[in-house]
Design a protein around this motif. Structure first.
Motif, short mmCIF file in Angstrom:
data_model
loop_
_atom_site.label_atom_id
_atom_site.label_comp_id
_atom_site.label_asym_id
_atom_site.label_seq_id
_atom_site.Cartn_x
_atom_site.Cartn_y
_atom_site.Cartn_z
N ALA A 100 0.82 -1.22 0.00
CA ALA A 100 0.00 0.00 0.00
C ALA A 100 0.84 1.26 0.00
O ALA A 100 0.44 2.28 -0.55
CB ALA A 100 -0.94 0.00 1.21
N GLY A 270 -8.35 -3.28 2.91
CA GLY A 270 -9.41 -3.98 2.21
C GLY A 270 -10.62 -4.24 3.09
O GLY A 270 -11.76 -4.03 2.67
N THR A 273 -12.45 -0.76 3.82
CA THR A 273 -13.21 -0.20 2.70
C THR A 273 -14.42 -1.06 2.37
O THR A 273 -15.51 -0.53 2.09
CB THR A 273 -12.33 -0.03 1.45
OG1 THR A 273 -11.70 -1.28 1.13
CG2 THR A 273 -11.25 1.02 1.69
N PHE A 398 -11.69 1.76 -7.72
CA PHE A 398 -10.50 0.99 -7.36
C PHE A 398 -9.22 1.61 -7.90
O PHE A 398 -8.18 0.97 -7.96
CB PHE A 398 -10.65 -0.45 -7.86
CG PHE A 398 -11.82 -1.17 -7.26
CD1 PHE A 398 -11.78 -1.66 -5.97
CD2 PHE A 398 -13.00 -1.34 -7.99
CE1 PHE A 398 -12.87 -2.32 -5.41
CE2 PHE A 398 -14.10 -1.99 -7.45
CZ PHE A 398 -14.02 -2.48 -6.14
N ARG A 403 -1.36 1.65 -9.41
CA ARG A 403 -1.87 1.71 -8.04
C ARG A 403 -3.32 1.23 -7.97
O ARG A 403 -3.96 1.38 -6.93
CB ARG A 403 -1.78 3.13 -7.49
CG ARG A 403 -0.42 3.77 -7.54
CD ARG A 403 0.72 2.95 -6.96
NE ARG A 403 0.57 2.55 -5.59
CZ ARG A 403 1.60 2.42 -4.73
NH1 ARG A 403 2.83 2.69 -5.12
NH2 ARG A 403 1.40 2.02 -3.50
N LYS A 404 -3.81 0.66 -9.06
CA LYS A 404 -5.16 0.12 -9.01
C LYS A 404 -5.23 -0.98 -7.95
O LYS A 404 -4.32 -1.82 -7.85
CB LYS A 404 -5.55 -0.45 -10.37
CG LYS A 404 -6.97 -1.01 -10.41
CD LYS A 404 -7.30 -1.61 -11.76
CE LYS A 404 -8.71 -2.16 -11.78
NZ LYS A 404 -9.03 -2.86 -13.03
N CYS A 405 -6.30 -0.98 -7.18
CA CYS A 405 -6.46 -1.99 -6.14
C CYS A 405 -6.46 -3.38 -6.77
O CYS A 405 -7.27 -3.66 -7.66
CB CYS A 405 -7.77 -1.76 -5.40
SG CYS A 405 -8.13 -3.03 -4.17
N ASP A 408 -9.95 -5.77 -6.85
CA ASP A 408 -11.21 -5.21 -7.33
C ASP A 408 -12.26 -6.29 -7.61
O ASP A 408 -13.42 -6.17 -7.16
CB ASP A 408 -10.98 -4.33 -8.56
CG ASP A 408 -10.17 -5.01 -9.67
OD1 ASP A 408 -9.60 -6.08 -9.40
OD2 ASP A 408 -10.10 -4.45 -10.78
#
Length: 456
Positions: A100, A270, A273, A398, A403-405, A408
């Motif tokens: 992260a 995670g 959120t 996302f 840096r996209k989660c 998703d």
């Protein structure tokens, strides 16, 4: 507007504009007072002042990006890295070596390690656990019972993440412990981010003691999980095994601190959120009974009256659209920060090296420039014939780019499955004492949402 909107400075591009100063600054305090008093409204109005605007936070200048196109350019440009006030406030929890908060080669290596656990073709393996936990949630509730939506949402989110990604019988008990610790830690993190009192947080006040206890127990719990997995000799095909077998750039096993920070970074953001989103979904189902009824009817039609399962998720069109629309209006992650690594430009404005840049998914996703009836809850806006009119990057729950989660698909699957399972069995009513106003913290969630679960 494309990623080319963010470019490093060259002699040819040195004549750039300085972003305008947002209105309403107070001498000495700048915009800090507005950002503390009503941050959501403040961020939502910034586009009136420009595509990129300067904010004064005391003596410091921060740059705010207000359009979908430029937030996409910011996220995709190598001239900006993950850093700034938000990430600094989270270091006590996430550490400096997890996916992260890492940047550069370390981040790319870590992404390669964890990505297989979240590939689309890996999600079906998690289906039985997700549906078991979704139905366990509905079975724990009794008709007419008042539900504490905060604790229930945390419990199911943490249990799914822990059981799917750190598999083992011991995770059942520890998932409960994680949910309790996380609730306390994120409350304390928010206080420390918005009210930086420094040494006062070390005084033995009850709130400080509870925060320190929960944070210490969370880190201890993660160390216990790692140690016990090693001692067991088991190597199930899960994320923890991948981390324990991961190598660094020299081909050596990664260090204990990196393993620890990786587990924390995967479990905590995670779970927080997803839990926040579940709370908002429960609020939406209570506030919009017509959509709750439509979800129930769709689930019954798709399943033939059987318990909803993983295999049904892709065909639950309205259910999925309810989840997406809830995420649009109430994104769990409402503010993000980046830091410029070089003198650069964004949208024709000069951005100096070291500058902090802030943007708000909450403001972007509620912008009247991007959405008709932008504040209405309208799941049908995500039907294909209407979704094509939404500007690029106006809905990126996302994030995008490197840096996209990574989780998703994992997150969307469990959110749709939980929404379908609870809607098939219950409708929801607000009760006396419930407070569904928005609590602004590390994430957005209702202050204290309490609902009555009523059978259909």
């Amino acid at each position: 507007m494309t990623v080319e909107s963010a470019q490093p400075l060259t002699p040819e591009t040195s004549e750039l504009r300085e972003p305008p100063l947002a209105g309403g600054a107070v001498p000495g305090l700048g915009h800090g007072l507005k950002l503390v008093r009503d941050p959501l409204a403040f961020m939502s109005r910034l586009r009136e002042h420009g595509d990129v605007v300067r904010l004064k936070l005391g003596p410091k200048t921060v740059y705010a990006v207000t359009t979908p196109a430029l937030t996409g350019a910011l996220a995709l440009s190598p001239d900006f890295k993950i850093d700034g006030p938000l990430w600094e406030s989270l270091e006590g929890l996430l550490g400096k070596e997890g996916v992260a908060t890492a940047n550069g080669p370390r981040h790319r290596r870590q992404r390669r390690t964890i990505q297989p656990a979240f590939r689309l073709d890996a999600i079906p393996d998690y289906g039985p656990i997700m549906q078991e936990e979704a139905h366990a949630l509905t079975e724990r509730w009794r008709p007419g019972e008042t539900i504490d939506c905060t604790s229930e949402s945390f419990r199911v989110a943490v249990r799914i993440a822990a059981r799917c990604l750190l598999r083992g019988d011991y995770m059942d008990e520890r998932a409960e412990r994680l949910s309790v610790d996380l609730a306390s830690v994120f409350r304390g993190m928010y206080r420390r981010m918005v009210v930086p009192l420094g040494p006062l947080y070390r005084l033995p006040f009850p709130a400080n003691r509870e925060f320190n206890r929960a944070l210490a127990d969370l880190h201890l719990l993660v160390d216990e999980i790692v140690a016990e997995r090693r001692a067991s000799g088991q190597k199930p095909d899960d994320l923890l095994t991948a981390l324990l077998e991961a190598k660094d750039d020299n081909g050596d096993p990664i260090g204990e601190q990196e393993i620890h920070d990786q587990v924390v970074a995967i479990l905590t953001p995670g779970s927080e959120t997803v839990a926040s989103t579940i709370m908002w979904l429960l609020q939406v189902l209570a506030e919009h009974p017509e959509h709750a009824e439509k979800v129930r009817t769709e689930v019954e039609s798709v399943t033939g009256g059987r318990p909803v399962g993983f295999e049904h998720v892709r065909t639950l069109t309205h259910t999925n659209n309810v989840v997406v629309e809830a995420m649009r209006l109430r994104p769990a992650v409402w503010i993000l920060t980046r830091r410029a690594v070089t003198d650069t430009e964004l949208g024709g404005y000069r951005i100096p090296a070291g500058a902090d840049i802030v943007y708000s998914p909450y403001a972007i996703q509620r912008d009247a420039h991007s959405y008709d009836r932008h504040l209405d809850f309208d799941p049908d806006r995500w039907l294909p014939e209407r979704a094509k009119d939404v500007p690029k990057y106006a809905m990126s729950p996302f994030s995008v780019g490197n840096r996209k989660c990574p989780s998703d698909h994992f997150s969307m699957t469990q959110l749709s499955l939980i929404t379908a399972a609870i809607s098939a069995k219950y409708r929801f009513e607000q009760v006396s004492g419930s407070n569904d106003t928005t609590r602004v913290g590390i994430t957005l969630r209702p202050h204290d949402l309490r609902l009555r679960a009523m059978p259909w």
